[in-house]
Scaffold this active site. Structure first.
Site, short mmCIF file in Angstrom:
data_model
loop_
_atom_site.label_atom_id
_atom_site.label_comp_id
_atom_site.label_asym_id
_atom_site.label_seq_id
_atom_site.Cartn_x
_atom_site.Cartn_y
_atom_site.Cartn_z
N CYS A 1 0.82 -1.21 0.00
CA CYS A 1 0.00 0.00 0.00
C CYS A 1 0.86 1.26 0.00
O CYS A 1 0.35 2.35 -0.23
CB CYS A 1 -0.94 0.02 1.20
SG CYS A 1 -0.08 -0.01 2.78
N CYS B 1 -3.23 4.84 5.93
CA CYS B 1 -4.68 4.78 5.98
C CYS B 1 -5.18 4.99 7.41
O CYS B 1 -4.41 4.98 8.36
CB CYS B 1 -5.14 3.42 5.48
SG CYS B 1 -4.76 2.10 6.63
N CYS C 1 -2.60 -3.49 8.47
CA CYS C 1 -2.28 -2.14 8.94
C CYS C 1 -1.80 -2.19 10.39
O CYS C 1 -0.93 -1.42 10.79
CB CYS C 1 -3.49 -1.22 8.81
SG CYS C 1 -4.36 -1.38 7.23
FE1 FES Z 1 -1.61 0.50 4.16
FE2 FES Z 1 -3.47 0.36 5.95
S1 FES Z 1 -3.74 0.28 3.81
S2 FES Z 1 -1.37 0.42 6.27
#
Ligand code: FES
Length: 140
Positions: free
Chosen positions: A34, A59, A103
């Site tokens: 991400c 996020c 996450c």
């Molecule tokens: Fe990357 Fe949550 S989507 S840490």
């Protein structure tokens, strides 16, 4: 509702945001997928985390996880900090959606890599197995 009230609370009003000058340990980890990055600063006195701050470029779940993780390790002896798991963070947040669990892993890894940094800087011996795969080489 997708997110628990605790997640929303820590996301909207994160605790311990910021950095610590002359921190005793700093850990930065990133999630290659991400692209989110988390940085944790520790102040350590007498084997106790006396202060902790974080910066997260990521996020909402990553922000909530780091906020909760800092609350969980503040004032704790290092051996307890070492035992922090992403599971415990998720539990304390009253859960995260399955696709957001990674996450919280970021939070555990950031805390541990800050601890490792402290050990390294102070020449304190540790079992490398305690810090599996924390190298953040891929994100530099
Ligand atoms: Fe990357 Fe949550 S989507 S840490």
């Amino acid at each position: 509702m997708l997110y628990s009230e605790k997640v929303m609370d820590h996301f909207r009003n994160p605790r311990n945001v910021g950095s610590i000058e002359n921190a005793d340990g700093v850990g930065e980890v990133g999630n290659a997928k991400c692209g989110d990055i988390m940085k944790i600063y520790l102040k350590i006195d007498d084997n106790v985390v006396t202060d902790v701050k974080f910066e997260t470029f990521g996020c909402g779940s990553a922000i909530a996880s780091s906020s909760m993780a800092t609350e969980m390790i503040k004032g704790k002896p290092l051996n307890e900090v070492m035992e922090l798991t992403n599971k415990a963070v998720v539990q304390a947040l009253d859960g995260l959606p399955a696709h957001k669990l990674h996450c919280s892993v970021l939070a555990e890894e950031a805390v541990k890599s800050a601890l490792k940094d402290y050990y390294d800087k102070n020449g304190i011996a540790y079992d490398p197995k305690q810090f599996p795969d924390l190298s953040c080489e891929s994100c530099h």
